[in-house]
Scaffold this motif. Structure first.
Motif, PDB file in Angstrom:
ATOM      1  N   GLN A  57      20.023 -17.230  58.447  1.00 28.32           N
ATOM      2  CA  GLN A  57      18.114 -16.720  57.204  1.00 28.32           C
ATOM      3  C   GLN A  57      19.118 -17.226  56.482  1.00 28.32           C
ATOM      4  N   ASN A  58      20.598 -17.954  55.591  1.00 32.09           N
ATOM      5  CA  ASN A  58      21.100 -17.868  54.596  1.00 32.09           C
ATOM      6  C   ASN A  58      21.720 -18.874  54.733  1.00 32.09           C
ATOM      7  N   ASP A  59      21.485 -19.607  53.617  1.00 29.53           N
ATOM      8  CA  ASP A  59      21.576 -20.675  53.248  1.00 29.53           C
ATOM      9  C   ASP A  59      23.376 -20.515  52.851  1.00 29.53           C
ATOM     10  N   ARG A  60      24.275 -19.814  52.202  1.00 28.28           N
ATOM     11  CA  ARG A  60      25.483 -19.681  52.581  1.00 28.28           C
ATOM     12  C   ARG A  60      26.269 -19.617  53.472  1.00 28.28           C
ATOM     13  N   SER A  61      25.858 -19.573  54.367  1.00 31.93           N
ATOM     14  CA  SER A  61      26.083 -19.586  55.913  1.00 31.93           C
ATOM     15  C   SER A  61      25.959 -20.901  56.531  1.00 31.93           C
ATOM     16  N   VAL A  62      25.240 -21.378  56.033  1.00 31.53           N
ATOM     17  CA  VAL A  62      25.224 -22.990  56.739  1.00 31.53           C
ATOM     18  C   VAL A  62      26.032 -23.678  56.088  1.00 31.53           C
ATOM     19  N   ALA A 112      33.269 -24.611  67.110  1.00 34.96           N
ATOM     20  CA  ALA A 112      34.442 -23.954  66.254  1.00 34.96           C
ATOM     21  C   ALA A 112      34.237 -22.907  64.753  1.00 34.96           C
ATOM     22  N   ALA A 113      33.207 -24.120  64.055  1.00 31.81           N
ATOM     23  CA  ALA A 113      32.602 -23.743  63.005  1.00 31.81           C
ATOM     24  C   ALA A 113      32.090 -22.604  62.998  1.00 31.81           C
ATOM     25  N   VAL A 114      31.206 -22.299  63.888  1.00 35.26           N
ATOM     26  CA  VAL A 114      30.418 -21.474  64.102  1.00 35.26           C
ATOM     27  C   VAL A 114      31.572 -19.919  64.746  1.00 35.26           C
ATOM     28  N   ARG A 166      28.975 -23.175  54.536  1.00 31.76           N
ATOM     29  CA  ARG A 166      30.101 -22.516  54.625  1.00 31.76           C
ATOM     30  C   ARG A 166      30.530 -23.106  56.248  1.00 31.76           C
ATOM     31  N   ILE A 167      30.513 -22.418  57.395  1.00 34.25           N
ATOM     32  CA  ILE A 167      29.970 -23.904  58.728  1.00 34.25           C
ATOM     33  C   ILE A 167      29.864 -25.302  58.933  1.00 34.25           C
ATOM     34  N   ARG A 217      37.816 -23.984  49.358  1.00 33.00           N
ATOM     35  CA  ARG A 217      37.471 -23.174  50.503  1.00 33.00           C
ATOM     36  C   ARG A 217      38.241 -23.253  51.622  1.00 33.00           C
ATOM     37  N   ASP A 218      39.063 -22.365  52.145  1.00 28.49           N
ATOM     38  CA  ASP A 218      39.764 -22.642  53.157  1.00 28.49           C
ATOM     39  C   ASP A 218      38.937 -22.179  54.645  1.00 28.49           C
ATOM     40  N   LEU A 219      39.747 -21.588  56.212  1.00 28.40           N
ATOM     41  CA  LEU A 219      38.935 -21.743  57.110  1.00 28.40           C
ATOM     42  C   LEU A 219      38.685 -20.262  57.217  1.00 28.40           C
ATOM     43  N   ASN A 220      39.746 -19.514  56.722  1.00 30.91           N
ATOM     44  CA  ASN A 220      39.403 -18.392  56.581  1.00 30.91           C
ATOM     45  C   ASN A 220      38.393 -17.212  55.455  1.00 30.91           C
ATOM     46  N   ASN A 221      37.590 -18.396  55.395  1.00 31.06           N
ATOM     47  CA  ASN A 221      36.212 -17.985  53.921  1.00 31.06           C
ATOM     48  C   ASN A 221      36.716 -17.670  53.055  1.00 31.06           C
TER      49      ASN A 221
END
Length: 358
Positions: free
Chosen positions: A179-184, A79-81, A186-187, A270-274
């Motif tokens: 390829q992004n620490d930010r993405s890790v 769901a997070a991805v 957030r997820i 930080r909410d679920l809509n990023n």
């Protein structure tokens, strides 16, 4: 009434007043009925929209559960991805439009079938594998269809499983994909929220100050600011007395708590809509929460103050108020957008919920 206020007398004036009152009476009696009908219509539209959203959440959750059962990846990670992909499409509507379906994972036809595959609509598992395509069969029909929700979600899960099944392996798989620490980060934040509440129905909002409180605000986003150099005002100021509770607007993770030269004592969520919710100039924090904690709409995160514009502890350089900002993450950076329309909407929605007892 204007005639009475101006002390106009005489028979003619009285007759005019009576006639005017008689003419206006039907309209004044009809207005409440019309208004009531309008409210009922709005309430019914909201109810139908809410039910449609709940139906979608139910279908989506069932899909996560089914792929989780096959792959062993927890549903909340899937769901997070998927939700992170949805936020990227919302942030980049022209370059990666939101996918039409239950799942928002964005995959180009070239990546799905393989970059050297001459058939861009290929659904054959053998040829897609031969050309090192991403597509896999998630529903057992023998095809890898990019327009099939189960195939898309399973294909993502299959990619992540290449790196292992532990939580650390999941993080590595996410990094390898983006390829992004930010993405890790957030997820992982999204997964933490979904795991805690066990549902997808986490998009309700609350107004950020108590509705019964004495406060005022207007649109101030984009106004000039001079402290620390010329800049624009990236938020809405809500004026209230010292110590008024400040509440979380959304379900989210507390990302930052501490001092900021401009914002004083501030909290970032930080909410679920990023979207990053920024609460500044506080007089203090709720000591029951800390960075990394999950909050929900209405949770008190701090209190209105006048901190900021100086070294830690600076107070009183302006009247007490809450500065509230919203920032959308596009995967690489963030930008500010006007919170005022959202504040008005959340304030109205919460009032309506109170009226209806929900």
């Amino acid at each position: 009434m204007a005639l009475a206020k101006n002390f106009v007398t005489g028979a003619l004036a009285a007759a005019v007043a009576v006639a005017a009152a008689s003419a206006a009476a039907p309209a004044s009696r009809a207005a409440p009925a019309d208004q009531s009908a309008m409210y009922r219509s709005e309430a019914e539209s909201a109810r139908q929209a809410r039910q449609s959203m709940l139906d979608t959440f139910t279908e989506r959750k069932a899909l996560y559960d089914s792929v989780s059962a096959v792959t062993g990846i927890p549903w909340f990670n899937l769901a997070a991805v998927d939700q992170y992909e949805r936020t990227l499409s919302l942030a980049h509507p022209k370059t990666r439009p939101l996918r039409d379906g239950l799942v928002a994972i964005h995959l180009t036809e070239y990546r799905w079938v393989g970059f050297l595959n001459p058939n861009h609509q290929d659904t054959n598992l053998r040829s897609i594998r031969f050309f090192d395509g991403f597509g896999r069969d998630g529903d057992g029909d023998g095809k890898a269809d990019r327009n099939n929700d189960a195939d898309v979600l399973y294909s993502m899960a299959d990619f992540l499983l290449r790196y292992g099944t532990s939580p650390a392996d999941f993080d590595i798989g996410i990094w390898e994909y983006y390829q992004n620490d930010r993405s890790v980060k957030r997820i992982k934040q999204f997964a933490k929220i979904y795991s805690l509440f066990g549902t997808l129905d986490l998009h309700r909002h609350a107004f950020i100050l108590p509705l019964g409180g004495d406060y005022s605000y207007r649109s101030t986003w984009g106004a000039a600011r001079s402290y620390g150099g010329y800049r624009i005002h990236e938020g809405t100021d809500l004026f209230a007395h010292y110590g008024m509770p400040v509440r979380s607007a959304a379900y989210g993770v507390v990302e930052v708590m501490g001092w900021n030269r401009y914002g004083g004592w501030r909290v970032g969520i930080r909410d679920l809509n990023n979207v990053y919710h920024y609460y500044a100039h506080l007089s203090g924090f709720n000591k029951k929460i800390k960075e990394g904690d999950v909050v929900q709409p209405g949770d008190v995160v701090g209190w209105v103050g006048s901190s900021g514009y100086g070294k830690p502890g600076t107070q009183g350089k302006f009247p007490p108020h809450l500065h509230y900002g919203l920032y959308r993450d596009n995967g690489l950076t963030e930008w500010s957008f006007d919170p005022y329309p959202h504040l008005r909407k959340w304030e109205r929605e919460e009032r309506n919920r109170k009226r209806s007892g929900k």
